[in-house]
Write an enzyme that holds these catalytic residues in place. Structure first.
Site, PDB file in Angstrom:
ATOM      1  N   CYS A  35      16.035 -33.447  15.693  1.00  0.00           N
ATOM      2  CA  CYS A  35      15.719 -33.247  17.103  1.00  0.00           C
ATOM      3  C   CYS A  35      16.801 -33.922  17.921  1.00  0.00           C
ATOM      4  O   CYS A  35      17.624 -34.655  17.384  1.00  0.00           O
ATOM      5  CB  CYS A  35      14.396 -33.919  17.455  1.00  0.00           C
ATOM      6  SG  CYS A  35      13.008 -33.337  16.474  1.00  0.00           S
ATOM      7  N   ARG A  51      20.500 -29.165  18.332  1.00  0.00           N
ATOM      8  CA  ARG A  51      19.793 -30.010  17.372  1.00  0.00           C
ATOM      9  C   ARG A  51      18.344 -29.561  17.168  1.00  0.00           C
ATOM     10  O   ARG A  51      17.641 -30.066  16.285  1.00  0.00           O
ATOM     11  CB  ARG A  51      19.800 -31.466  17.836  1.00  0.00           C
ATOM     12  CG  ARG A  51      21.171 -32.085  17.889  1.00  0.00           C
ATOM     13  CD  ARG A  51      21.088 -33.540  18.294  1.00  0.00           C
ATOM     14  NE  ARG A  51      20.393 -34.346  17.322  1.00  0.00           N
ATOM     15  CZ  ARG A  51      20.949 -34.933  16.278  1.00  0.00           C
ATOM     16  NH1 ARG A  51      22.242 -34.810  16.075  1.00  0.00           N
ATOM     17  NH2 ARG A  51      20.226 -35.648  15.438  1.00  0.00           N
ATOM     18  N   TRP A  66      12.915 -29.999  16.962  1.00  0.00           N
ATOM     19  CA  TRP A  66      13.034 -29.164  15.774  1.00  0.00           C
ATOM     20  C   TRP A  66      11.858 -29.609  14.923  1.00  0.00           C
ATOM     21  O   TRP A  66      11.919 -30.644  14.265  1.00  0.00           O
ATOM     22  CB  TRP A  66      14.368 -29.444  15.091  1.00  0.00           C
ATOM     23  CG  TRP A  66      14.612 -28.622  13.871  1.00  0.00           C
ATOM     24  CD1 TRP A  66      14.425 -28.997  12.573  1.00  0.00           C
ATOM     25  CD2 TRP A  66      15.118 -27.299  13.831  1.00  0.00           C
ATOM     26  NE1 TRP A  66      14.780 -27.973  11.742  1.00  0.00           N
ATOM     27  CE2 TRP A  66      15.209 -26.925  12.478  1.00  0.00           C
ATOM     28  CE3 TRP A  66      15.496 -26.384  14.820  1.00  0.00           C
ATOM     29  CZ2 TRP A  66      15.665 -25.675  12.077  1.00  0.00           C
ATOM     30  CZ3 TRP A  66      15.951 -25.148  14.413  1.00  0.00           C
ATOM     31  CH2 TRP A  66      16.037 -24.802  13.057  1.00  0.00           C
ATOM     32  N   ASN A  86      13.490 -38.948  16.840  1.00  0.00           N
ATOM     33  CA  ASN A  86      14.126 -38.009  15.905  1.00  0.00           C
ATOM     34  C   ASN A  86      14.031 -38.643  14.531  1.00  0.00           C
ATOM     35  O   ASN A  86      14.498 -39.768  14.334  1.00  0.00           O
ATOM     36  CB  ASN A  86      15.595 -37.804  16.299  1.00  0.00           C
ATOM     37  CG  ASN A  86      16.367 -37.069  15.219  1.00  0.00           C
ATOM     38  OD1 ASN A  86      15.813 -36.201  14.527  1.00  0.00           O
ATOM     39  ND2 ASN A  86      17.623 -37.416  15.049  1.00  0.00           N
ATOM     40  N   GLY A  87      13.423 -37.942  13.594  1.00  0.00           N
ATOM     41  CA  GLY A  87      13.277 -38.500  12.244  1.00  0.00           C
ATOM     42  C   GLY A  87      11.920 -38.131  11.680  1.00  0.00           C
ATOM     43  O   GLY A  87      11.230 -37.256  12.222  1.00  0.00           O
ATOM     44  N   GLU A  91      27.666 -19.161  -6.424  1.00  0.00           N
ATOM     45  CA  GLU A  91      27.706 -19.680  -5.038  1.00  0.00           C
ATOM     46  C   GLU A  91      29.121 -20.145  -4.682  1.00  0.00           C
ATOM     47  O   GLU A  91      29.616 -19.883  -3.583  1.00  0.00           O
ATOM     48  CB  GLU A  91      26.679 -20.816  -4.903  1.00  0.00           C
ATOM     49  CG  GLU A  91      26.824 -21.742  -3.703  1.00  0.00           C
ATOM     50  CD  GLU A  91      26.572 -21.072  -2.354  1.00  0.00           C
ATOM     51  OE1 GLU A  91      26.262 -19.880  -2.310  1.00  0.00           O
ATOM     52  OE2 GLU A  91      26.756 -21.775  -1.332  1.00  0.00           O
ATOM     53  N   LYS A 116      31.246 -18.542  -1.642  1.00  0.00           N
ATOM     54  CA  LYS A 116      31.726 -19.359  -0.529  1.00  0.00           C
ATOM     55  C   LYS A 116      33.228 -19.197  -0.366  1.00  0.00           C
ATOM     56  O   LYS A 116      33.741 -19.050   0.728  1.00  0.00           O
ATOM     57  CB  LYS A 116      31.353 -20.814  -0.804  1.00  0.00           C
ATOM     58  CG  LYS A 116      30.929 -21.573   0.358  1.00  0.00           C
ATOM     59  CD  LYS A 116      29.469 -21.536   0.735  1.00  0.00           C
ATOM     60  CE  LYS A 116      28.860 -20.166   0.900  1.00  0.00           C
ATOM     61  NZ  LYS A 116      27.427 -20.228   1.114  1.00  0.00           N
ATOM     62  N   GLU A 120      34.122 -15.602   1.052  1.00  0.00           N
ATOM     63  CA  GLU A 120      33.746 -15.245   2.422  1.00  0.00           C
ATOM     64  C   GLU A 120      34.560 -15.982   3.476  1.00  0.00           C
ATOM     65  O   GLU A 120      34.767 -15.460   4.565  1.00  0.00           O
ATOM     66  CB  GLU A 120      32.238 -15.385   2.667  1.00  0.00           C
ATOM     67  CG  GLU A 120      31.714 -16.762   2.877  1.00  0.00           C
ATOM     68  CD  GLU A 120      30.213 -16.798   3.187  1.00  0.00           C
ATOM     69  OE1 GLU A 120      29.753 -16.022   4.017  1.00  0.00           O
ATOM     70  OE2 GLU A 120      29.524 -17.633   2.581  1.00  0.00           O
ATOM     71  N   HIS A 130      33.910 -10.500 -22.431  1.00  0.00           N
ATOM     72  CA  HIS A 130      33.380  -9.139 -22.534  1.00  0.00           C
ATOM     73  C   HIS A 130      33.972  -8.223 -21.454  1.00  0.00           C
ATOM     74  O   HIS A 130      33.304  -7.296 -21.007  1.00  0.00           O
ATOM     75  CB  HIS A 130      31.851  -9.167 -22.445  1.00  0.00           C
ATOM     76  CG  HIS A 130      31.229  -9.925 -23.575  1.00  0.00           C
ATOM     77  ND1 HIS A 130      31.213  -9.454 -24.867  1.00  0.00           N
ATOM     78  CD2 HIS A 130      30.649 -11.153 -23.612  1.00  0.00           C
ATOM     79  CE1 HIS A 130      30.629 -10.344 -25.647  1.00  0.00           C
ATOM     80  NE2 HIS A 130      30.283 -11.384 -24.917  1.00  0.00           N
ATOM     81  N   LYS A 169      25.810 -14.442  10.966  1.00  0.00           N
ATOM     82  CA  LYS A 169      24.967 -15.506  10.409  1.00  0.00           C
ATOM     83  C   LYS A 169      23.639 -14.941   9.920  1.00  0.00           C
ATOM     84  O   LYS A 169      23.157 -15.326   8.866  1.00  0.00           O
ATOM     85  CB  LYS A 169      24.735 -16.592  11.459  1.00  0.00           C
ATOM     86  CG  LYS A 169      23.935 -17.798  10.960  1.00  0.00           C
ATOM     87  CD  LYS A 169      24.697 -18.585   9.921  1.00  0.00           C
ATOM     88  CE  LYS A 169      23.905 -19.738   9.359  1.00  0.00           C
ATOM     89  NZ  LYS A 169      24.441 -20.215   8.075  1.00  0.00           N
TER      90      LYS A 169
HETATM   91  O1  M6R Z   1      19.384 -16.272   6.335  1.00  0.00           O
HETATM   92  P1  M6R Z   1      19.383 -15.869   4.882  1.00  0.00           P
HETATM   93  O2  M6R Z   1      19.312 -17.034   3.967  1.00  0.00           O
HETATM   94  O3  M6R Z   1      18.350 -14.847   4.571  1.00  0.00           O
HETATM   95  O4  M6R Z   1      20.797 -15.184   4.691  1.00  0.00           O
HETATM   96  C1  M6R Z   1      21.126 -14.540   3.506  1.00  0.00           C
HETATM   97  C2  M6R Z   1      22.598 -14.257   3.426  1.00  0.00           C
HETATM   98  O5  M6R Z   1      22.985 -13.376   4.435  1.00  0.00           O
HETATM   99  C3  M6R Z   1      23.433 -15.537   3.551  1.00  0.00           C
HETATM  100  O6  M6R Z   1      23.035 -16.473   2.594  1.00  0.00           O
HETATM  101  C4  M6R Z   1      24.922 -15.237   3.349  1.00  0.00           C
HETATM  102  O7  M6R Z   1      25.154 -14.833   2.044  1.00  0.00           O
HETATM  103  C5  M6R Z   1      25.736 -16.477   3.706  1.00  0.00           C
HETATM  104  N1  M6R Z   1      26.600 -16.211   4.792  1.00  0.00           N
HETATM  105  C6  M6R Z   1      26.595 -16.963   2.593  1.00  0.00           C
HETATM  106  O8  M6R Z   1      27.263 -18.141   2.938  1.00  0.00           O
END
Ligand code: M6R
Length: 628
Positions: free
Chosen positions: A2, A27, A74, A100-101, A501, A505, A508, A524, A623
């Site tokens: 928060c 926040r 939050w 906040n906490g 992952e 990362k 992207e 394979h 996002k």
């Molecule tokens: O909001 P979500 O967790 O449902 O999003 C899923 C994916 O779109 C998200 O994880 C995406 O792969 C990320 N940008 C990866 O860093």
């Protein structure tokens, strides 16, 4: 997470507080409120909306006063609502607290306070604080005459001459009762200052000219001043318009005042160049806060009867997700199956929606894992499971998001807003929830469970240890990786999803073509691609497949590819076979995804930075993906 703010000075406080809150709305933004002290009765206003709503509702109000506090929330304990919005007051409405906490032992304190006749109006953990402060103040106001042991309201009223020491001491006494984390600001009717304190949550003082500011974060005050004092762990401060007194452990301390040269935008990123880097640095905190939310006095509580569903009704778990959240579920499958021996099925939401997946919904708890709570594919998948009669649970980071309106129940990650498009701290929080779920359902001897829990509680430090190596190890290896156009990331078992992952990362944000693979699968097919220009990042944890993975490393080296290993401290053997080593602290194999993830997030970030990429907003991505 928060945002809290306070003002004391010679100007009207309300506009300053509203402006400061707006600056730290990132926040949290599900509800907000202010408490203003002027002549006459204090004024409190709360809204279950944004700061703009609050402003709109307060336009033309009579909220005059030179001392005020404010909060943007939050939600952690208690749904987002006007009732649960801060500030929270003591029974008489004279002491106000913004916080906040997370107060871990608030239930116990609340029960005690209820038995003393205190009345509560919210479901929050915070509300115990003003009541505790009030009780401490009352104690100090008790008549000292022998035989007059009972509290006397009249005497108390007469003795209500406020002074800094009295409120400060009362706050201090109240804080001794609290377990958990807090940054608080306390205002009291009749007192011309504010008392602030922090433990494990950030708090700063902005120093002005015949006025001072208090806030969770620098952007809140930067419009007003760039003279900043960072309060340290355990600090308690009494802030008046022309004085700042700080003590720690009962003794006065001096804290350096710094001149902050940041713009507001820099400050929102906490001084980091990108939100992504800031959010990676928040991973230890994300682990801690998520644990705090669901682990109380060593008891795991989600408010959902998982045991009844799984053990009682014999249900399996199905998890659906996309992207990074999907990789978290793959890791979660390993974690839960390993700890609890409960079958977990995972589905890529976009595939699940149109597959012939054989689903007897009555035998399944379906969980949608989604940071944003808005991913169209994931929402559809959860609806499908619901249509088949499954009990549905959402795991999300965003309060009130669409998924929470579809699911029967919701578990919240407690990581605060994630702004970088690349998911980082939310991935870590998802893993933490899976550890807790696995341990909740585990049928292991008590002593073993205690050991797991103790190790889980050490994960914030473990993650921090990886971050501490960022400047030396990881940045150097990122400069090396940045030269290539293709890379493989490999792992096995619980670390295969972490390799996936790591690859996602990297691709992207750096635009390097990166593929995540099971270490044993390269031979394979992908071996055909291995050359001196295709580096392979290998996760080499000491688990039951360490030797096998080491065998894979030798095969890769024989094809001429450079190998970067993510290896544990003390593993000297690895140096003989690989070109570079990123060191992570050693943990039990089951917890190794935590340090390995932090290392891979940093590696991706610094590689993208080396290549000069637009890190927080990579091309073609959003996002939250609200289309199929
Ligand atoms: O909001 P979500 O967790 O449902 O999003 C899923 C994916 O779109 C998200 O994880 C995406 O792969 C990320 N940008 C990866 O860093």
């Amino acid at each position: 997470m928060c945002g809290i703010v306070g003002y004391v000075g010679e100007r009207e406080a309300l506009p300053i507080i509203l402006e400061s809150l707006k600056r730290i709305e990132y926040r949290g933004y599900d509800s907000c409120g202010v408490f203003v002290l002027g002549d006459g009765e204090p004024k409190l206003h709360k809204d279950a909306g944004t700061i703009d709503d609050l402003k709109e509702n307060l336009i033309g109000s009579e909220y005059k006063g030179k001392v005020a506090i404010g909060h943007t929330r939050w939600a952690t304990h208690g749904a987002p609502s006007k009732r649960n919005a801060h500030p929270h007051l003591d029974g008489k409405g004279e002491i106000a607290v913004v916080h906040n906490g997370i107060i871990e032992n608030y239930q116990l304190i609340k029960e005690e306070l209820l038995s003393l006749g205190c009345k509560f109006v919210s479901e929050t953990d915070t509300e115990v604080i003003p009541h505790l402060i009030n009780l401490s103040l009352k104690k100090k106001a008790l008549p000292k005459k022998p035989g007059s042991g009972k509290f006397d309201q009249q005497t108390f009223k007469k003795s209500l001459i406020k002074n800094a020491i009295e409120l400060k001491e009362a706050v201090k006494e109240a804080l001794t009762r609290l377990n958990g984390s807090y940054a608080i600001i306390v205002a009291e009717k009749g007192f011309d200052g504010l008392v602030a304190a922090r433990k494990e949550s950030p708090l700063i003082i902005g120093v002005g000219d015949r006025e001072n500011f208090i806030a969770s974060d620098v952007p809140a005050v930067l419009e007003q001043t760039n003279r900043i004092i960072y309060l340290e762990e355990g600090d308690l401060a009494v802030v008046k318009k022309d004085s700042i007194y700080i003590e720690n452990g009962g003794a006065e301390v001096r804290r350096e005042e710094r001149l902050i040269p940041w713009t507001i935008e820099d400050a929102e990123k906490g001084g980091y160049e990108h939100f992504m880097l800031k959010e990676i640095h928040e991973e230890p905190r994300a682990i801690m806060d998520t644990l705090r939310g669901y682990l109380m006095e060593d008891e795991i509580k989600f408010g959902i009867d998982f045991r009844g569903e799984v053990e009682g009704k014999g249900k399996d778990i199905l998890m659906v997700a996309c992207g990074t959240s999907y990789y978290a579920t793959l890791c979660g499958k390993h974690i839960i199956e390993n700890l609890a021996k409960v079958p977990v099925q995972v589905g890529l939401a976009s595939e699940f929606n149109y597959s012939n997946f054989v689903l007897d919904g009555t035998k399944i708890i379906a969980m949608a894992i989604t940071q944003s709570g808005e991913t169209a594919d994931t929402l559809m998948a959860l609806k499908k499971a619901k249509r088949y009669g499954s009990k549905t649970v959402a795991l999300t980071n965003v309060l009130g998001s669409s998924v929470t309106r579809i699911a029967d129940d919701t578990i919240y990650m407690r990581v605060g807003p994630e702004i970088g498009v690349a998911a980082t701290k939310s991935f870590i929080a998802q893993l933490v929830i899976f550890y807790l779920l696995g341990l909740l359902l585990a049928k292991k001897p008590e002593s073993e469970l205690v050991e797991y829990l103790e190790e889980l509680k050490r994960m914030p430090q473990i993650a921090q240890m990886v971050l501490d190596e960022e400047d030396t190890d990881i940045q150097m290896h990122a400069r090396y990786l940045a030269k290539y156009e293709h890379a493989f990331f490999v792992g096995r078992g619980v670390n295969l999803p972490i390799a996936l992952e790591g690859a996602l990362k990297l691709k992207e944000i750096s635009y390097i073509h990166a593929e995540g693979y099971a270490a044993g699968e390269l031979k394979h097919g992908p071996f055909a691609l291995l050359t001196k220009d295709t580096p392979v990042v290998v996760i080499l944890t000491h688990d039951n497949v360490y030797e096998k993975t080491m065998g894979n490393v030798k095969e890769i080296k024989a094809r001429g590819s450079p190998v970067i290993a993510i290896a544990e401290e003390g593993d000297e053997e690895v140096e003989k076979y690989v070109d570079a080593v990123i060191r992570v602290p050693r943990t039990s194999a089951i917890f190794s995804p935590i340090p390995n993830t932090v290392a891979l997030h940093l590696l991706a970030y610094w590689t993208a930075k080396e290549r000069g990429c637009e890190i927080d907003k990579p091309r073609n991505l959003a996002k939250s993906v609200t289309v199929e």
